[in-house]
Design a protein around this motif. Structure first.
Motif, PDB file in Angstrom:
ATOM      1  N   MET A  24     -37.489  -8.233  -6.822  1.00  0.00           N
ATOM      2  CA  MET A  24     -37.914  -8.013  -5.443  1.00  0.00           C
ATOM      3  C   MET A  24     -36.872  -8.556  -4.476  1.00  0.00           C
ATOM      4  O   MET A  24     -36.603  -9.765  -4.461  1.00  0.00           O
ATOM      5  N   PRO A  25     -36.229  -7.710  -3.664  1.00  0.00           N
ATOM      6  CA  PRO A  25     -35.113  -8.164  -2.826  1.00  0.00           C
ATOM      7  C   PRO A  25     -35.504  -9.197  -1.788  1.00  0.00           C
ATOM      8  O   PRO A  25     -34.707 -10.085  -1.464  1.00  0.00           O
TER       9      PRO A  25
ATOM     10  N   TRP B 242     -43.865  -4.788   0.299  1.00  0.00           N
ATOM     11  CA  TRP B 242     -43.559  -5.631   1.457  1.00  0.00           C
ATOM     12  C   TRP B 242     -42.267  -6.408   1.252  1.00  0.00           C
ATOM     13  O   TRP B 242     -41.522  -6.671   2.214  1.00  0.00           O
ATOM     14  N   SER B 243     -41.970  -6.782   0.033  1.00  0.00           N
ATOM     15  CA  SER B 243     -40.731  -7.496  -0.238  1.00  0.00           C
ATOM     16  C   SER B 243     -39.521  -6.618   0.069  1.00  0.00           C
ATOM     17  O   SER B 243     -38.509  -7.081   0.600  1.00  0.00           O
ATOM     18  N   VAL B 244     -39.640  -5.330  -0.258  1.00  0.00           N
ATOM     19  CA  VAL B 244     -38.569  -4.378   0.059  1.00  0.00           C
ATOM     20  C   VAL B 244     -38.484  -4.166   1.572  1.00  0.00           C
ATOM     21  O   VAL B 244     -37.395  -4.171   2.157  1.00  0.00           O
ATOM     22  N   TRP B 245     -39.631  -3.975   2.213  1.00  0.00           N
ATOM     23  CA  TRP B 245     -39.656  -3.722   3.657  1.00  0.00           C
ATOM     24  C   TRP B 245     -39.028  -4.878   4.432  1.00  0.00           C
ATOM     25  O   TRP B 245     -38.207  -4.662   5.337  1.00  0.00           O
ATOM     26  N   TYR B 246     -39.370  -6.078   4.065  1.00  0.00           N
ATOM     27  CA  TYR B 246     -38.799  -7.237   4.756  1.00  0.00           C
ATOM     28  C   TYR B 246     -37.307  -7.382   4.464  1.00  0.00           C
ATOM     29  O   TYR B 246     -36.522  -7.748   5.352  1.00  0.00           O
TER      30      TYR B 246
ATOM     31  N   ALA C 187     -48.081  -5.200  -2.421  1.00  0.00           N
ATOM     32  CA  ALA C 187     -47.452  -6.493  -2.139  1.00  0.00           C
ATOM     33  C   ALA C 187     -45.949  -6.426  -2.372  1.00  0.00           C
ATOM     34  O   ALA C 187     -45.156  -6.897  -1.538  1.00  0.00           O
ATOM     35  N   LEU C 188     -45.535  -5.814  -3.482  1.00  0.00           N
ATOM     36  CA  LEU C 188     -44.114  -5.725  -3.790  1.00  0.00           C
ATOM     37  C   LEU C 188     -43.377  -4.848  -2.783  1.00  0.00           C
ATOM     38  O   LEU C 188     -42.217  -5.102  -2.446  1.00  0.00           O
TER      39      LEU C 188
ATOM     40  N   THR D 121     -36.553  -7.211 -15.178  1.00  0.00           N
ATOM     41  CA  THR D 121     -36.372  -7.310 -13.733  1.00  0.00           C
ATOM     42  C   THR D 121     -37.600  -7.717 -12.936  1.00  0.00           C
ATOM     43  O   THR D 121     -37.457  -8.284 -11.853  1.00  0.00           O
ATOM     44  N   MET D 122     -38.798  -7.374 -13.352  1.00  0.00           N
ATOM     45  CA  MET D 122     -39.951  -7.528 -12.472  1.00  0.00           C
ATOM     46  C   MET D 122     -41.084  -8.294 -13.142  1.00  0.00           C
ATOM     47  O   MET D 122     -41.506  -7.916 -14.238  1.00  0.00           O
ATOM     48  N   PRO D 123     -41.558  -9.403 -12.538  1.00  0.00           N
ATOM     49  CA  PRO D 123     -41.152  -9.927 -11.220  1.00  0.00           C
ATOM     50  C   PRO D 123     -39.871 -10.750 -11.260  1.00  0.00           C
ATOM     51  O   PRO D 123     -39.408 -11.238 -10.250  1.00  0.00           O
ATOM     52  N   PHE D 124     -39.299 -10.893 -12.474  1.00  0.00           N
ATOM     53  CA  PHE D 124     -38.031 -11.580 -12.676  1.00  0.00           C
ATOM     54  C   PHE D 124     -37.513 -11.177 -14.051  1.00  0.00           C
ATOM     55  O   PHE D 124     -38.176 -10.441 -14.788  1.00  0.00           O
TER      56      PHE D 124
END
Length: 300
Positions: free
Chosen positions: A249-250, A31-35, A28-29, A287-290
């Motif tokens: 997550m960017p 995908w955040s980078v890919w998008y 899932a994470l 950093t992750m998820p915040f």
């Protein structure tokens, strides 16, 4: 980016399990980078990477994580990830898909109907992955019942509903500059009290705790607002903070920025701002998820 998996597992085990496990969460994470890379390419190719917070969030996050160079050129391609099977993990990916359908370049040029973005923001607040992420954070931060709580920038009141589901505050006050959102919050969380106010300096009561959960990006002047929050917090009172940062997550950072944020921060910038008025009690994650931590009013 994934270096904090051990800390995340320690404090956010319920969130990970709800996502289907570590492997499903990583899918899932990814995908955040890919998008994020996809959106950056689109706004670069269309010349839409201007001086706006959405583009800035993409640039700073992707630069820091090594996906682009200082000139904005993509230097690390990202393969399309495998879709996760976990319910909340899929929900996370679908959120990115919905945002993607609005068009990154149009968002960067402010050509997207604000209502569409506001509806997306509202939906995010009630999605399962977001609810359990916040609930898990509050549990890890050892939130308790009986507190007088202040919530800055309370928006539509969804955070208050989560707090009342698991805790019993003695008082819950949210302030929000947008009076229309205050009216919505009153119907969403009738147990709480919501005030149309631009700043904590307009609040006269004193509180045991302040919830800065995805809040600092909305503050026009964070240093000044944190000073006002300190005045509203009792001596020794706690500040619970969960803040998306550029090391997070960017894609999600970009989405929250497009929804009206005025700032993006690194986790160190967040801590530097907090150090001006508060003392660190416990840092859970950087950093992750915040960025997640508990800070305290220094006067005991």
């Amino acid at each position: 980016m994934y270096l904090e998996f051990l800390s995340v597992y320690r404090y956010f085990k319920e969130y990970i399990e709800a996502s289907g496990g570590l492997l499903e969460l990583k899918k899932a994470l990814d995908w955040s980078v890919w998008y994020a890379v996809k959106w950056w390419r689109e706004i670069r190719e269309t010349g839409a990477a201007g001086d706006n917070v959405f583009a800035k969030s993409l640039y700073t996050s992707l630069l820091l994580q090594g996906f682009i160079d200082e000139d904005g050129n993509i230097k690390k391609e990202v393969e399309r990830p495998e879709l996760p099977k976990g319910l909340y993990a899929r929900e996370w990916v679908e959120m990115h898909e919905r945002f993607d359908q609005l068009g990154a370049a149009k968002i960067a040029r402010d050509e997207v109907d604000r209502n569409a973005l506001e509806i997306l923001y509202s939906d995010i607040q009630i999605q399962g992955w977001h609810r359990i992420m916040i609930k898990t954070f509050l549990k890890a931060a050892r939130m308790v019942s009986g507190l007088a709580i202040l919530e800055p920038y309370s928006k539509e009141g969804h955070l208050a509903t989560l707090v009342y589901e698991d805790y019993a505050p003695s008082l819950y006050v949210g302030y929000e500059p947008n009076a229309a959102l205050v009216d919505i919050a009153k119907s969403v969380a009738p147990q709480a009290r919501f005030i149309a106010a631009p700043s904590a300096c307009d609040i006269r009561e004193k509180f045991d705790a302040v919830l800065l959960i995805e809040k600092m990006q909305w503050m026009p002047d964070p240093a000044k607002e944190l000073e006002c929050i300190k005045k509203a917090l009792k001596g020794g009172g706690l500040l619970y903070i969960a803040q998306p940062v550029v090391e997070s997550m960017p894609g999600y950072l970009a989405i929250t920025s497009a929804l009206g944020a005025v700032h993006v921060f690194t986790w160190k910038q967040v801590e530097n701002l907090l150090k001006m008025h508060f003392t660190l009690e416990k840092r859970l994650i950087k950093t992750m998820p915040f960025y997640g931590a508990v800070w305290a009013h220094p006067e005991r």
